[in-house]
Design a protein around this motif. Sequence first.
Motif, short mmCIF file in Angstrom:
data_model
loop_
_atom_site.label_atom_id
_atom_site.label_comp_id
_atom_site.label_asym_id
_atom_site.label_seq_id
_atom_site.Cartn_x
_atom_site.Cartn_y
_atom_site.Cartn_z
N LYS A 187 0.84 -1.19 0.00
CA LYS A 187 0.00 0.00 0.00
C LYS A 187 0.88 1.24 0.00
O LYS A 187 1.82 1.35 0.77
N LYS A 188 0.57 2.19 -0.88
CA LYS A 188 1.32 3.44 -0.94
C LYS A 188 0.61 4.49 -0.10
O LYS A 188 -0.60 4.46 0.07
N THR A 189 1.38 5.42 0.39
CA THR A 189 0.81 6.52 1.15
C THR A 189 0.01 7.38 0.18
O THR A 189 0.57 7.91 -0.78
N ILE A 238 11.28 11.65 5.32
CA ILE A 238 10.14 10.82 4.91
C ILE A 238 10.69 9.76 3.98
O ILE A 238 11.43 10.08 3.05
N ALA A 246 1.58 11.80 -5.28
CA ALA A 246 1.13 11.86 -3.88
C ALA A 246 0.90 13.32 -3.48
O ALA A 246 0.00 13.61 -2.69
N ARG A 283 3.63 16.69 7.76
CA ARG A 283 4.62 16.10 6.84
C ARG A 283 4.77 16.94 5.58
O ARG A 283 5.86 17.07 5.04
N LEU A 313 0.04 13.26 2.12
CA LEU A 313 0.79 13.67 3.31
C LEU A 313 -0.11 14.50 4.20
O LEU A 313 -0.87 15.33 3.71
N GLU A 361 7.53 6.71 -0.07
CA GLU A 361 6.22 7.15 0.37
C GLU A 361 5.76 8.44 -0.29
O GLU A 361 4.60 8.81 -0.19
N VAL A 362 6.66 9.15 -0.94
CA VAL A 362 6.29 10.42 -1.55
C VAL A 362 6.63 10.37 -3.03
O VAL A 362 7.76 10.08 -3.41
N THR A 363 5.64 10.65 -3.84
CA THR A 363 5.82 10.75 -5.29
C THR A 363 5.19 12.07 -5.73
O THR A 363 4.42 12.67 -4.98
#
Length: 177
Positions: free
Chosen positions: A20-22, A153, A162, A29, A25, A157-159
């Motif tokens: 699962k991806k975040t 982070i 996102a 964050r 934010l 988790e961050v793209t």
Amino acid sequence: LLAQEPARTLQKCPRVDRPKKTPWLDAERLARFICAFDEPTATGELRAPTSWRGRRNALLVLTLAGLGLRRTEVAGLTWAMFARTPRGLAISTTVKGGKEITVGVPPTLAAALVAWRDEHPHVIGSIWTRTGKAPAGDLVYEVVKAAAVLAGIPAGEVTPHALRRTLATLASLAGTD
């Protein structure tokens, strides 16, 4: 032998094997992420980056978070897309599917963009390069990855997408339709 192909009646199988991806934010964050390129002073306080690349990267991250555009759309931004309106700065661009949109630029981002433009009045074309030539969308991805590491982070988790979801989610939680 069968009257009907059995696979035609099946629904699309869920992808349960992917981690699962975040999806977005939270505000804390996001604030850390936006300030990721700030530099520490001798007293330990943070200030805006001083190098050209650091300032460009900080503005790129702020643009992604403030406009909710896709990474290739942000990479392709040019000064000609921006215009002053009675309500402030706005951007007109073509997005996925060839759709033309006009988006108001948040005041903090507008001020940062105007300052960046004033520092580089000779550059015509892309706002992200000194030559005006548009960078690839990979530049945006690499800057986001670097900002995630600097913000503490996990990079996975961050793209860029996102940040698009972050803007939509935080705006919705604030009561925006």
